[in-house]
Motif scaffolding. Sequence first.
Motif, PDB file in Angstrom:
ATOM      1  N   ALA A 187      -4.874  -0.547   3.271  1.00 18.76           N
ATOM      2  CA  ALA A 187      -5.534   0.384   2.357  1.00 18.76           C
ATOM      3  C   ALA A 187      -6.104   1.571   3.123  1.00 18.76           C
ATOM      4  O   ALA A 187      -5.994   2.716   2.681  1.00 18.76           O
ATOM      5  CB  ALA A 187      -6.636  -0.336   1.590  1.00 18.76           C
ATOM      6  N   GLU A 188      -6.690   1.304   4.285  1.00 14.35           N
ATOM      7  CA  GLU A 188      -7.282   2.380   5.090  1.00 14.35           C
ATOM      8  C   GLU A 188      -6.232   3.384   5.535  1.00 14.35           C
ATOM      9  O   GLU A 188      -6.454   4.594   5.503  1.00 14.35           O
ATOM     10  CB  GLU A 188      -8.006   1.795   6.310  1.00 14.35           C
ATOM     11  N   LYS A 189      -5.059   2.897   5.927  1.00 13.62           N
ATOM     12  CA  LYS A 189      -3.987   3.807   6.367  1.00 13.62           C
ATOM     13  C   LYS A 189      -3.413   4.585   5.188  1.00 13.62           C
ATOM     14  O   LYS A 189      -3.056   5.752   5.330  1.00 13.62           O
ATOM     15  CB  LYS A 189      -2.903   3.032   7.094  1.00 13.62           C
ATOM     16  N   ALA A 190      -3.343   3.968   4.024  1.00 17.28           N
ATOM     17  CA  ALA A 190      -2.869   4.676   2.841  1.00 17.28           C
ATOM     18  C   ALA A 190      -3.822   5.812   2.472  1.00 17.28           C
ATOM     19  O   ALA A 190      -3.394   6.925   2.183  1.00 17.28           O
ATOM     20  CB  ALA A 190      -2.716   3.708   1.669  1.00 17.28           C
ATOM     21  N   VAL A 191      -5.106   5.539   2.507  1.00 22.76           N
ATOM     22  CA  VAL A 191      -6.106   6.571   2.211  1.00 22.76           C
ATOM     23  C   VAL A 191      -6.037   7.687   3.252  1.00 22.76           C
ATOM     24  O   VAL A 191      -6.080   8.874   2.912  1.00 22.76           O
ATOM     25  CB  VAL A 191      -7.525   5.954   2.126  1.00 22.76           C
ATOM     26  N   ALA A 192      -5.905   7.337   4.520  1.00 22.58           N
ATOM     27  CA  ALA A 192      -5.814   8.349   5.581  1.00 22.58           C
ATOM     28  C   ALA A 192      -4.573   9.223   5.396  1.00 22.58           C
ATOM     29  O   ALA A 192      -4.635  10.446   5.573  1.00 22.58           O
ATOM     30  CB  ALA A 192      -5.796   7.681   6.954  1.00 22.58           C
ATOM     31  N   PHE A 206      -2.413   4.049  -3.616  1.00 25.85           N
ATOM     32  CA  PHE A 206      -2.658   2.881  -4.453  1.00 25.85           C
ATOM     33  C   PHE A 206      -2.094   1.626  -3.809  1.00 25.85           C
ATOM     34  O   PHE A 206      -1.291   1.693  -2.882  1.00 25.85           O
ATOM     35  CB  PHE A 206      -2.072   3.080  -5.858  1.00 25.85           C
ATOM     36  N   SER A 207      -2.569   0.488  -4.303  1.00 25.37           N
ATOM     37  CA  SER A 207      -2.047  -0.795  -3.837  1.00 25.37           C
ATOM     38  C   SER A 207      -1.448  -1.518  -5.034  1.00 25.37           C
ATOM     39  O   SER A 207      -1.791  -1.234  -6.187  1.00 25.37           O
ATOM     40  CB  SER A 207      -3.139  -1.641  -3.191  1.00 25.37           C
ATOM     41  N   GLN A 208      -0.568  -2.444  -4.732  1.00 26.08           N
ATOM     42  CA  GLN A 208       0.067  -3.211  -5.788  1.00 26.08           C
ATOM     43  C   GLN A 208       0.457  -4.574  -5.251  1.00 26.08           C
ATOM     44  O   GLN A 208       1.027  -4.680  -4.168  1.00 26.08           O
ATOM     45  CB  GLN A 208       1.297  -2.471  -6.313  1.00 26.08           C
ATOM     46  N   TYR A 267       0.871  -1.174   0.000  1.00 23.15           N
ATOM     47  CA  TYR A 267       0.000   0.000   0.000  1.00 23.15           C
ATOM     48  C   TYR A 267       0.905   1.219   0.000  1.00 23.15           C
ATOM     49  O   TYR A 267       1.748   1.366   0.880  1.00 23.15           O
ATOM     50  CB  TYR A 267      -0.919  -0.005   1.222  1.00 23.15           C
ATOM     51  N   LEU A 268       0.722   2.082  -0.997  1.00 26.39           N
ATOM     52  CA  LEU A 268       1.653   3.178  -1.227  1.00 26.39           C
ATOM     53  C   LEU A 268       0.913   4.501  -1.392  1.00 26.39           C
ATOM     54  O   LEU A 268      -0.222   4.538  -1.872  1.00 26.39           O
ATOM     55  CB  LEU A 268       2.481   2.892  -2.478  1.00 26.39           C
ATOM     56  N   VAL A 269       1.610   5.580  -1.034  1.00 30.97           N
ATOM     57  CA  VAL A 269       1.079   6.937  -1.199  1.00 30.97           C
ATOM     58  C   VAL A 269       2.157   7.769  -1.879  1.00 30.97           C
ATOM     59  O   VAL A 269       3.308   7.802  -1.429  1.00 30.97           O
ATOM     60  CB  VAL A 269       0.703   7.574   0.157  1.00 30.97           C
ATOM     61  N   GLN A 270       1.780   8.438  -2.974  1.00 30.77           N
ATOM     62  CA  GLN A 270       2.696   9.325  -3.695  1.00 30.77           C
ATOM     63  C   GLN A 270       2.089  10.720  -3.717  1.00 30.77           C
ATOM     64  O   GLN A 270       0.969  10.903  -4.207  1.00 30.77           O
ATOM     65  CB  GLN A 270       2.892   8.835  -5.131  1.00 30.77           C
TER      66      GLN A 270
END
Length: 77
Positions: free
Chosen positions: A28-33, A48-50, A5-8
């Motif tokens: 996913a929840e932590k990435a969105v937050a 996004f997730s991969q 789970y990644l954030v750019q």
Amino acid sequence: MATMYLVQAFKQIGHRLVADQIQTSKSAEKAVATAERLAPIRAGVIAFSQEVDIETDAYDEPRVLLKLGRLPPGLME
């Protein structure tokens, strides 16, 4: 297979969008937050997730969880 789970995030410098370092998240929840937290202070952000096969180092197509603000053209479309 493992899910990443990644954030750019991107900052605006003049007319260009410059990428920050990618941040990893545990879900996913932590990435969105994280993306929602960064959105007010960045020009744009994507979470996004991969799926990755650690043994073969093979990556599936990324799956967008959230897009906010301005992003480079064609990013994950």
